[in-house]
Motif scaffolding. Structure first.
Motif, mmCIF file in Angstrom:
data_model
loop_
_atom_site.group_PDB
_atom_site.id
_atom_site.type_symbol
_atom_site.label_atom_id
_atom_site.label_comp_id
_atom_site.label_asym_id
_atom_site.label_seq_id
_atom_site.Cartn_x
_atom_site.Cartn_y
_atom_site.Cartn_z
ATOM 1 N N GLU A 198 0.712 -26.931 21.280
ATOM 2 C CA GLU A 198 0.110 -27.526 20.074
ATOM 3 C C GLU A 198 -0.653 -28.807 20.415
ATOM 4 N N VAL A 200 -3.838 -31.295 21.741
ATOM 5 C CA VAL A 200 -5.225 -31.411 21.273
ATOM 6 C C VAL A 200 -6.084 -32.108 22.331
ATOM 7 N N ARG A 262 -8.186 -27.393 19.830
ATOM 8 C CA ARG A 262 -6.790 -26.957 20.012
ATOM 9 C C ARG A 262 -6.797 -25.593 20.696
ATOM 10 N N ARG A 268 -2.631 -26.128 13.793
ATOM 11 C CA ARG A 268 -3.445 -27.122 13.084
ATOM 12 C C ARG A 268 -4.576 -26.444 12.308
#
Ligand SMILES: [Zn+2]
Length: 424
Positions: A198, A200, A262, A268
């Motif tokens: 997860e 970024v 991502r 997200r």
């Protein structure tokens, strides 16, 4: 002389071969290669400076790649030396940290971390930090100041090693450096390897549409290999299992964009800003030829007007100086053909003073010389900063001097013009 560059014949993002020349600028010396007196006898190599667009994905880039070892190993640019950048990074860290809801102890990696200014800010917010910076001296000084920094070029083997030794990253940042990387596919493979499920990737880079709209063509120079916009990045990242899920405009460097990326299928949410920006780019015609033809016409008009004025001033025996010894100045001097007119350049940065400009070796002096030598006219090469320059040197104008601001349209600023506010 051996040539220290090569020319790519494929798109850096999609490997496409259908390339269109969109912005031919004059060949120039390396734009930030200001030299000291000891090197004055050396001839500096000129490199072609022309931007191309890939017709397949819309990516705009410089295909001429100067050996990064030549450009970066002795890089003198340190981010804290640039006024306002530390402040910018402090705000950046706070914004990104809050926006992505990062947790204490999460790992933040900055690629091209320079002296660690951005990572310091993430560290203060409780994150683990790790930098990657190929300029060895700068990497060492960052490590000495508490931001562990690997003195390497980032690639997949390094990413694998970093993930093994430090864990996967919740955040990877690549700021202006992203535009300076030749092998973006390799770097992106590495990012994909290092990023937590997860995690970024945040990229901040000068935005092509703003560069055109704001006439910042002098931002084109050899360190800048890419002139990014959203559409080509969307398809590029998709090929690496990554997805742009948000974009934000940023005011630095004459118009920048922050891209949030991502892993595809991550949790997200994808922001509506992505589709909105893609629509804006289409409406602007960013991926067609016409916008660039008009851009070139506007640049040619500015050049013609300035050169005619300088020829007239010179024939009248006027003395002409210039203001601003930065990388962008070099592009401007070469493309406009200003060297024969300029006696010297003044600059406020002590690191640039008493050096000589790349290629032409025009002397760079402190701005106090505007008062000692009293040039009749001073061409503001640092035109994007002309307002603070005019405000700071009102005494020069009051003494009879004039500033010539060539872009986005030719303006002559004398004491009356500055006083009446028409400088704006
Ligand atoms: Zn392409």
């Amino acid at each position: 002389m051996t040539s220290n560059f090569y020319r790519r014949d494929t798109c850096r993002l999609c490997s496409g071969k259908d390339l269109m020349r969109v912005l031919p600028l004059s060949p120039s010396a390396l734009c930030d290669a200001y030299i000291t007196k000891e090197h004055l006898h050396e001839t500096q190599e000129l490199f072609p400076l022309e931007l191309f667009m890939c017709r397949e994905c819309g990516y705009v880039f410089l295909p001429y790649v100067v050996d990064p070892e030549v450009i970066y190993r002795d890089y003198i640019y340190v981010s804290t030396s640039s006024m306002g950048l530390a402040d910018h990074f402090g705000k950046y860290a706070a914004h990104v940290h809050g926006r992505l809801k990062l947790a204490a102890g999460d790992l933040a990696v900055d690629i091209g971390s320079n002296d660690g200014t951005l990572l310091q800010a993430f560290k203060k917010l409780g994150m683990q930090v790790l930098g990657v910076e190929p300029a060895r001296e700068i990497a060492k000084s960052a490590t000495d100041r508490g931001v562990l920094t690997l003195p390497e070029f980032f690639d997949t083997p390094l990413a694998v090693k970093m993930a093994r030794e430090h864990g996967k990253a919740s955040l990877i940042t690549i700021n202006n450096l992203f535009a300076n990387i030749d092998d973006l596919q390799e770097v992106t493979r590495g990012v994909s390897e290092l990023l937590a499920p997860e995690g970024v990737l945040v990229i901040e880079s000068s935005y092509l549409a703003d560069m055109i709209q704001n006439m910042v063509f002098d931002f084109a120079y050899h360190e800048h290999l890419s002139y990014f916009s959203l559409k080509p990045l969307v398809s590029f990242f998709r090929r690496f299992g990554l997805e742009v899920f948000d974009v934000e405009r940023v005011g630095t460097k004459g118009g920048s964009m922050r891209y949030y990326v991502r892993k595809a299928g991550g949790k997200r949410e994808v922001s509506s800003a992505v589709a909105e920006l893609l629509g804006y780019e289409e409406r602007l015609g960013l991926y067609g030829e016409e916008l660039y033809l008009k851009f070139r016409e506007r640049i040619d008009d500015c050049k013609k007007e300035l050169i005619e004025l300088l020829q007239r001033l010179k024939s009248e025996g006027k003395s002409i100086a210039a203001y601003g010894g930065s990388a962008t100045s070099t592009t401007l001097i070469y493309h406009f053909g200003l060297a024969p007119f300029l006696e010297y350049i003044v600059d406020d940065n002590p690191a640039k003073q008493h050096t000589y400009s790349p290629g032409y070796h025009i002397p760079v002096l402190p701005s106090a010389e505007l008062y000692n030598r009293k040039p009749d006219c001073t061409v503001v090469l640092a035109w994007r900063y002309c307002e603070p320059i005019i405000a700071k040197h009102k005494a020069y104008l009051d003494g009879g001097g004039r500033f010539l601001v060539p872009i986005p349209r030719m303006r002559i600023i004398d004491s009356a013009a500055a006083g009446s506010g028409s400088a704006n």
